[in-house]
Structures are given as C-alpha cells and as structure tokens.
Design a protein around this motif. Structure first.
Motif, PDB file in Angstrom:
ATOM      1  N   GLY A 134    -101.324 -40.438 -52.000  1.00  0.00           N
ATOM      2  CA  GLY A 134    -101.685 -41.241 -50.845  1.00  0.00           C
ATOM      3  C   GLY A 134    -100.561 -41.520 -49.877  1.00  0.00           C
ATOM      4  N   LYS A 135     -99.398 -40.940 -50.117  1.00  0.00           N
ATOM      5  CA  LYS A 135     -98.248 -41.183 -49.241  1.00  0.00           C
ATOM      6  C   LYS A 135     -97.750 -39.886 -48.629  1.00  0.00           C
ATOM      7  N   GLU A 136     -96.944 -40.040 -47.585  1.00  0.00           N
ATOM      8  CA  GLU A 136     -96.381 -38.866 -46.935  1.00  0.00           C
ATOM      9  C   GLU A 136     -95.196 -38.302 -47.719  1.00  0.00           C
ATOM     10  N   LEU A 137     -94.873 -37.064 -47.392  1.00  0.00           N
ATOM     11  CA  LEU A 137     -93.705 -36.435 -47.989  1.00  0.00           C
ATOM     12  C   LEU A 137     -92.451 -37.228 -47.649  1.00  0.00           C
ATOM     13  N   GLU A 138     -91.570 -37.375 -48.619  1.00  0.00           N
ATOM     14  CA  GLU A 138     -90.348 -38.163 -48.430  1.00  0.00           C
ATOM     15  C   GLU A 138     -89.147 -37.339 -48.861  1.00  0.00           C
ATOM     16  N   GLY A 139     -88.121 -37.308 -48.023  1.00  0.00           N
ATOM     17  CA  GLY A 139     -86.887 -36.653 -48.413  1.00  0.00           C
ATOM     18  C   GLY A 139     -86.117 -37.532 -49.374  1.00  0.00           C
ATOM     19  N   VAL A 140     -85.698 -36.977 -50.493  1.00  0.00           N
ATOM     20  CA  VAL A 140     -85.004 -37.747 -51.518  1.00  0.00           C
ATOM     21  C   VAL A 140     -83.495 -37.551 -51.423  1.00  0.00           C
ATOM     22  N   ALA A 141     -83.076 -36.296 -51.398  1.00  0.00           N
ATOM     23  CA  ALA A 141     -81.645 -35.995 -51.356  1.00  0.00           C
ATOM     24  C   ALA A 141     -81.436 -34.583 -50.843  1.00  0.00           C
ATOM     25  N   THR A 142     -80.310 -34.373 -50.172  1.00  0.00           N
ATOM     26  CA  THR A 142     -79.953 -33.038 -49.700  1.00  0.00           C
ATOM     27  C   THR A 142     -78.513 -32.738 -50.085  1.00  0.00           C
ATOM     28  N   ILE A 143     -78.187 -31.448 -50.055  1.00  0.00           N
ATOM     29  CA  ILE A 143     -76.820 -31.030 -50.348  1.00  0.00           C
ATOM     30  C   ILE A 143     -76.510 -29.787 -49.524  1.00  0.00           C
ATOM     31  N   ASP A 144     -75.263 -29.703 -49.037  1.00  0.00           N
ATOM     32  CA  ASP A 144     -74.887 -28.525 -48.271  1.00  0.00           C
ATOM     33  C   ASP A 144     -73.954 -27.641 -49.096  1.00  0.00           C
ATOM     34  N   PRO A 180     -91.314 -47.355 -61.287  1.00  0.00           N
ATOM     35  CA  PRO A 180     -92.688 -46.861 -61.062  1.00  0.00           C
ATOM     36  C   PRO A 180     -92.863 -46.234 -59.676  1.00  0.00           C
ATOM     37  N   GLU A 181     -92.165 -46.752 -58.686  1.00  0.00           N
ATOM     38  CA  GLU A 181     -92.306 -46.210 -57.332  1.00  0.00           C
ATOM     39  C   GLU A 181     -91.650 -44.833 -57.180  1.00  0.00           C
ATOM     40  N   ASP A 182     -90.953 -44.356 -58.200  1.00  0.00           N
ATOM     41  CA  ASP A 182     -90.421 -42.996 -58.180  1.00  0.00           C
ATOM     42  C   ASP A 182     -91.466 -41.973 -58.619  1.00  0.00           C
ATOM     43  N   THR A 183     -92.606 -42.448 -59.083  1.00  0.00           N
ATOM     44  CA  THR A 183     -93.674 -41.552 -59.503  1.00  0.00           C
ATOM     45  C   THR A 183     -94.144 -40.708 -58.332  1.00  0.00           C
ATOM     46  N   ALA A 184     -94.089 -39.392 -58.496  1.00  0.00           N
ATOM     47  CA  ALA A 184     -94.438 -38.481 -57.405  1.00  0.00           C
ATOM     48  C   ALA A 184     -94.337 -37.050 -57.905  1.00  0.00           C
ATOM     49  N   MET A 185     -94.843 -36.142 -57.080  1.00  0.00           N
ATOM     50  CA  MET A 185     -94.569 -34.721 -57.271  1.00  0.00           C
ATOM     51  C   MET A 185     -93.252 -34.430 -56.544  1.00  0.00           C
ATOM     52  N   TYR A 186     -92.325 -33.847 -57.252  1.00  0.00           N
ATOM     53  CA  TYR A 186     -91.017 -33.556 -56.686  1.00  0.00           C
ATOM     54  C   TYR A 186     -90.912 -32.063 -56.366  1.00  0.00           C
ATOM     55  N   TYR A 187     -90.432 -31.786 -55.161  1.00  0.00           N
ATOM     56  CA  TYR A 187     -90.326 -30.416 -54.697  1.00  0.00           C
ATOM     57  C   TYR A 187     -88.873 -30.079 -54.363  1.00  0.00           C
ATOM     58  N   CYS A 188     -88.478 -28.886 -54.725  1.00  0.00           N
ATOM     59  CA  CYS A 188     -87.202 -28.317 -54.309  1.00  0.00           C
ATOM     60  C   CYS A 188     -87.461 -27.492 -53.045  1.00  0.00           C
ATOM     61  N   VAL A 189     -86.636 -27.706 -52.045  1.00  0.00           N
ATOM     62  CA  VAL A 189     -86.810 -27.001 -50.773  1.00  0.00           C
ATOM     63  C   VAL A 189     -85.475 -26.431 -50.331  1.00  0.00           C
ATOM     64  N   GLY A 190     -85.492 -25.230 -49.807  1.00  0.00           N
ATOM     65  CA  GLY A 190     -84.280 -24.616 -49.298  1.00  0.00           C
ATOM     66  C   GLY A 190     -84.462 -24.157 -47.862  1.00  0.00           C
ATOM     67  N   ALA A 191     -83.462 -24.425 -47.036  1.00  0.00           N
ATOM     68  CA  ALA A 191     -83.506 -23.982 -45.647  1.00  0.00           C
ATOM     69  C   ALA A 191     -83.412 -22.467 -45.570  1.00  0.00           C
ATOM     70  N   VAL A 192     -83.972 -21.909 -44.531  1.00  0.00           N
ATOM     71  CA  VAL A 192     -83.880 -20.466 -44.305  1.00  0.00           C
ATOM     72  C   VAL A 192     -83.061 -20.145 -43.063  1.00  0.00           C
ATOM     73  N   ASP A 193     -82.499 -21.189 -42.439  1.00  0.00           N
ATOM     74  CA  ASP A 193     -81.521 -20.986 -41.387  1.00  0.00           C
ATOM     75  C   ASP A 193     -80.448 -22.054 -41.525  1.00  0.00           C
ATOM     76  N   TYR A 194     -79.342 -21.837 -40.817  1.00  0.00           N
ATOM     77  CA  TYR A 194     -78.191 -22.713 -41.016  1.00  0.00           C
ATOM     78  C   TYR A 194     -78.337 -24.030 -40.251  1.00  0.00           C
ATOM     79  N   TRP A 195     -78.073 -25.119 -40.940  1.00  0.00           N
ATOM     80  CA  TRP A 195     -77.987 -26.439 -40.334  1.00  0.00           C
ATOM     81  C   TRP A 195     -76.649 -27.040 -40.763  1.00  0.00           C
ATOM     82  N   SER A 196     -75.911 -27.598 -39.788  1.00  0.00           N
ATOM     83  CA  SER A 196     -74.646 -28.257 -40.128  1.00  0.00           C
ATOM     84  C   SER A 196     -74.880 -29.655 -40.697  1.00  0.00           C
TER      85      SER A 196
END
Length: 129
Positions: free
Chosen positions: A42-52, A87-103
């Motif tokens: 019932g909630k929108e996608l949320e960014g959790v953490a990123t790494i460069d 409990p609020e961490d309950t979610a489907m967790y997705y790994c995502v990778g960029a396909v172009d460069y972002w600084s």
C-alpha cells in the motif's frame, strides 16, 4: 529479464538482523550507482540506500544508524546489513543498478522507478513484534 538476484530476506522479530545480498546476473554496470529500494504494502517505492564506485553511501533517514550498504568490488556483490529491525521495515526489498553514470547516487535514486535501471526480482523482509 532479471539481471540482479537478491537473496537473504526472511522473517525476523523486532530488533533482529538480516543481511541481503545482490548478485549480478547479466548486469554489467557494477561501477555505476547501485542501491536498495523497498516497497511496503500500500505504499510507494522508497529508496533505502545507495553506493557508488568509491563506496560512498547514502541512506534514507529512516534507516540511518541501523542499515549498512556495502559492495564487494571483486565479486561485484551488493549487500545490505540490516540491524535493529522494526515492523515498519517490512517490505519487498529490491536491488537496483544504474545503467548510466551518475556522479550523485542520491539524486539517481530519486528518479521515477522506471528510469532507475536494472532491477532484481525482490526479496521479502518481514519484521514481527
């Protein structure tokens, strides 16, 4: 076509820990921004953490101090260490990778989901009290 494979999800009690892993399966841009996102029911996608590529990490305020993102640059495996789960961490967790460069991987993560890049199939994390 799934190019990233997540493992490590499961059910834990409040205060518990889990470590998610993301292994490339066809995804080639491992030096670009990568991150963990989650979607709770019932909630929108949320960014959790990123790494460069320099292992500079960003975190959502809700997980700072509890979650740690890291990457094994030899095996190209992305991790998310999750401690003191709530409990609020309950979610489907997705790994995502960029396909172009972002600084700025934080800015990358705030794009619309369809513009982020390659996705994994997701792994469920359930935290019960």
């Amino acid at each position: 076509q799934v190019e990233l494979v997540e493992t490590g999800g499961g059910s834990v009690q409040v205060g518990g820990s889990l470590r998610l892993a993301c292994t490339p399966s066809g995804y080639r841009y491992t030096s670009y921004c990568m991150g963990w996102f989650r979607r709770a029911p019932g909630k929108e996608l949320e960014g959790v953490a990123t790494i460069d590529s320099d292992n500079w990490a960003t975190y959502d305020d809700s997980v700072k101090g509890r979650f740690t993102i890291s990457k094994d640059n030899v095996k190209n495996i992305l991790y998310l260490e999750m401690n003191d789960l709530k409990p609020e961490d309950t979610a489907m967790y997705y790994c995502v990778g960029a396909v172009d460069y972002w600084s700025d991987c934080g800015r990358w993560s705030r794009q619309d989901p369809q513009d982020l890049g390659s996705w994994g199939q997701g792994t469920q994390v359930t935290v019960s009290s």
